[in-house]
Design a protein around this motif. Structure first.
Motif, mmCIF file in Angstrom:
data_model
loop_
_atom_site.group_PDB
_atom_site.id
_atom_site.type_symbol
_atom_site.label_atom_id
_atom_site.label_comp_id
_atom_site.label_asym_id
_atom_site.label_seq_id
_atom_site.Cartn_x
_atom_site.Cartn_y
_atom_site.Cartn_z
ATOM 1 N N ALA A 47 7.489 -3.216 -1.560
ATOM 2 C CA ALA A 47 6.922 -1.844 -0.669
ATOM 3 C C ALA A 47 6.403 -0.931 -1.344
ATOM 4 N N ALA A 48 5.120 -1.225 -2.605
ATOM 5 C CA ALA A 48 4.479 -0.015 -2.891
ATOM 6 C C ALA A 48 2.962 -0.504 -1.769
ATOM 7 N N THR A 49 2.844 -1.822 -1.335
ATOM 8 C CA THR A 49 2.065 -2.588 -0.768
ATOM 9 C C THR A 49 2.196 -1.768 0.618
ATOM 10 N N ASP A 50 3.440 -1.556 0.847
ATOM 11 C CA ASP A 50 3.042 -1.356 2.722
ATOM 12 C C ASP A 50 3.281 0.293 2.985
ATOM 13 N N ALA A 51 4.078 1.056 1.194
ATOM 14 C CA ALA A 51 2.807 2.385 1.377
ATOM 15 C C ALA A 51 1.334 2.794 1.156
ATOM 16 N N GLY A 52 1.115 1.697 0.975
ATOM 17 C CA GLY A 52 -0.884 1.764 0.947
ATOM 18 C C GLY A 52 -1.024 2.040 -0.242
ATOM 19 N N LEU A 53 -0.192 1.253 -0.934
ATOM 20 C CA LEU A 53 -0.265 2.226 -2.607
ATOM 21 C C LEU A 53 0.087 0.241 -3.585
ATOM 22 N N THR A 54 -1.836 -0.218 -4.437
ATOM 23 C CA THR A 54 -1.283 -1.061 -4.975
ATOM 24 C C THR A 54 -0.988 -1.230 -6.361
ATOM 25 N N LEU A 55 0.022 -1.900 -6.603
ATOM 26 C CA LEU A 55 1.042 -1.789 -7.796
ATOM 27 C C LEU A 55 1.062 -3.032 -8.290
ATOM 28 N N THR A 56 0.932 -3.407 -9.546
ATOM 29 C CA THR A 56 1.349 -4.897 -10.181
ATOM 30 C C THR A 56 2.416 -4.174 -11.093
ATOM 31 N N VAL A 57 3.052 -4.642 -11.152
ATOM 32 C CA VAL A 57 3.787 -4.851 -12.658
ATOM 33 C C VAL A 57 4.171 -6.130 -12.875
ATOM 34 N N ALA A 58 3.871 -6.446 -14.547
ATOM 35 C CA ALA A 58 4.188 -7.511 -14.664
ATOM 36 C C ALA A 58 5.156 -7.278 -16.602
ATOM 37 N N LEU A 108 1.259 -2.401 -16.588
ATOM 38 C CA LEU A 108 1.541 -1.584 -15.270
ATOM 39 C C LEU A 108 0.056 -1.275 -14.266
ATOM 40 N N VAL A 109 -0.407 -1.715 -13.107
ATOM 41 C CA VAL A 109 -1.824 -1.407 -12.819
ATOM 42 C C VAL A 109 -1.630 -1.331 -11.329
ATOM 43 N N THR A 110 -1.911 0.074 -11.889
ATOM 44 C CA THR A 110 -1.795 0.584 -9.857
ATOM 45 C C THR A 110 -3.491 1.196 -9.544
ATOM 46 N N GLU A 111 -2.768 2.119 -8.458
ATOM 47 C CA GLU A 111 -4.647 2.316 -7.464
ATOM 48 C C GLU A 111 -3.783 2.545 -6.063
ATOM 49 N N TRP A 112 -5.233 4.073 -5.624
ATOM 50 C CA TRP A 112 -4.437 4.389 -3.928
ATOM 51 C C TRP A 112 -6.082 5.103 -4.163
ATOM 52 N N ILE A 113 -5.613 4.688 -2.786
ATOM 53 C CA ILE A 113 -7.565 5.472 -2.419
ATOM 54 C C ILE A 113 -7.508 6.029 -0.606
ATOM 55 N N ASP A 114 -8.574 6.964 -0.853
ATOM 56 C CA ASP A 114 -8.083 7.596 0.771
ATOM 57 C C ASP A 114 -9.489 7.704 1.149
ATOM 58 N N GLY A 122 -8.365 9.272 -4.265
ATOM 59 C CA GLY A 122 -7.547 8.526 -5.135
ATOM 60 C C GLY A 122 -7.148 9.122 -6.326
ATOM 61 N N PHE A 123 -6.887 7.890 -6.984
ATOM 62 C CA PHE A 123 -6.632 7.690 -8.372
ATOM 63 C C PHE A 123 -5.868 6.019 -9.024
ATOM 64 N N ASP A 124 -6.419 5.750 -10.193
ATOM 65 C CA ASP A 124 -5.855 4.229 -10.818
ATOM 66 C C ASP A 124 -5.382 4.744 -11.376
ATOM 67 N N GLY A 125 -4.247 3.570 -11.785
ATOM 68 C CA GLY A 125 -4.012 3.574 -13.758
ATOM 69 C C GLY A 125 -3.939 2.195 -14.367
ATOM 70 N N TYR A 126 -3.524 2.458 -15.518
ATOM 71 C CA TYR A 126 -3.010 0.794 -16.684
ATOM 72 C C TYR A 126 -1.967 1.604 -17.358
ATOM 73 N N LEU A 127 -1.435 1.099 -17.643
ATOM 74 C CA LEU A 127 -0.501 1.463 -18.242
ATOM 75 C C LEU A 127 0.264 -0.076 -19.052
ATOM 76 N N SER A 128 -0.124 -0.189 -20.677
ATOM 77 C CA SER A 128 0.849 -1.255 -21.448
ATOM 78 C C SER A 128 1.417 -0.975 -22.529
ATOM 79 N N VAL A 129 2.201 -1.898 -22.766
ATOM 80 C CA VAL A 129 3.203 -1.699 -24.388
ATOM 81 C C VAL A 129 3.352 -3.043 -23.963
ATOM 82 N N ASP A 130 3.225 -3.416 -25.922
ATOM 83 C CA ASP A 130 3.734 -4.477 -26.695
ATOM 84 C C ASP A 130 4.318 -3.958 -27.444
#
Length: 335
Positions: A47-58, A108-114, A122-130
């Motif tokens: 759904a994020a890809t369809d909205a033009g947003l790169t999103l990876t959650v693992a 969680l890794v995300t990126e959006w560029i116009d 745009g913006f990019d972000g990385y968040l990890s919880v261990d």
């Protein structure tokens, strides 16, 4: 109080255990609830890809939890001394081993560029919880019994090592109007509780037929008294025992850590690392106790009575004045 033994004669050896592999958590959660977490994450990323947003959650869980119990009766002739009087007994040893270690990793890794304008936005972000937690428990219990399964006392050795830690890491960036802004943060905390050694020795004032009575009667009342006695009526029994003494010693330690770092204070006109924080502390204690078992049980009863969530339907529960109540259905074996 001394114990002596001669020879060796092991009987009724029993060993059993359970184990859980935490890498099966997603599949087991799906089986129990019908909710497929991996499918939910996949649909969210599409759904994020369809909205033009790169999103990876693992997310990943690894580790295992294990509980093992071993028990054996040593029918070797043994003497136990209570109040300067020797009694002929044999021993039943029970070892309980608990090992638990789990690591939960999420990212969680995300990126959006116009790029439609003259300056990319745009913006990019990385968040990890261990998260990591580990527990190791060892219990060794020795019961002193005679051929009729009357109980004379119990020795117990106990040790515990536990640790819980969580680490958060975030890295984000903003871009627009020809300018860039980066922000990073790392935060970690941990807690540990350790009991390197704890021992307890319980000696009854007189032998007590716990196991024969509980396995024979459906409704059993047990209480401390100056004189041991057993009163029965149909399927009910009232067992009075000389509760004797309880003594032991222990050592315990606890500690915590707190770390905060990588905040880009230089972006706010402050010196680099100005808000970096690291705190840790540890407290340890040793001691011992020597008390009447009846006083120990009455103190425990007082705690139970003050608990608003006390469940009167528990199969085993405490009563005032050091009383115990036991109910069971079916035929139990005293062995």
């Amino acid at each position: 109080m001394t114990v002596s033994a001669q020879g060796e004669s092991i009987q009724n050896e029993v060993a059993y255990g359970i184990e859980y592999d935490w890498s099966n958590l997603d599949d087991d959660f799906d089986s129990l609830t019908g909710i497929n977490l991996n499918e939910i994450l996949s649909r969210t990323m599409l759904a994020a890809t369809d909205a033009g947003l790169t999103l990876t959650v693992a997310q990943l869980s690894t580790g295992s939890s294990n509980i093992y119990v071993e028990s054996a009766e040593d029918r070797t002739a043994t003497t136990i001394e209570i109040d300067d009087e020797s009694h002929s007994v044999w021993t039943r040893a029970t070892d309980v081993t608990i090992r638990h270690a789990v690591l939960f990793d999420s990212a969680l890794v995300t990126e959006w560029i116009d790029s439609s304008g003259s300056d990319p936005t745009g913006f990019d972000g990385y968040l990890s919880v261990d998260s990591e937690n580990a527990v190791a428990v060892d219990v060794n219990m020795i019961e002193y019994l005679d051929d009729d399964y009357n109980l004379y006392g119990i020795d117990m050795d106990f040790s515990l090592a536990s640790e819980v830690s969580v680490e958060y890491q975030m890295d984000a960036g903003l871009e627009g109007a020809g300018e860039e802004f980066d922000f990073a943060l790392k935060f970690g905390t941990g807690f540990d509780l350790n009991v390197p050694e704890a021992t307890a020795e319980w000696r009854l004032g007189e032998k007590a037929p716990f196991f024969p009575v509980v396995s024979t009667y459906e409704d059993v009342e047990i209480e401390c008294a100056d004189d041991a006695a057993l009163t029965t009526s149909g399927s009910e029994a009232d067992l009075k025992i000389e509760c004797g003494t309880l003594e032991g010693d222990y050592s315990v330690s606890t500690g915590f850590t707190f770390d905060l770092s990588d905040i880009p204070t230089e972006n706010f006109g402050m010196d680099a690392g100005l808000l970096d924080i690291s705190i840790s502390d540890e407290i340890s204690s040793t001691g011992g106790w020597d008390t009447d078992m009846e006083d120990f049980l009455e103190a425990d009863d007082d705690d139970d009575e003050s608990d608003d969530h006390h469940d009167e339907s528990d199969e085993h529960h405490h009563h005032g004045d050091g009383d115990y109540h036991h109910e069971h259905s079916g035929d139990d074996e005293s062995t």
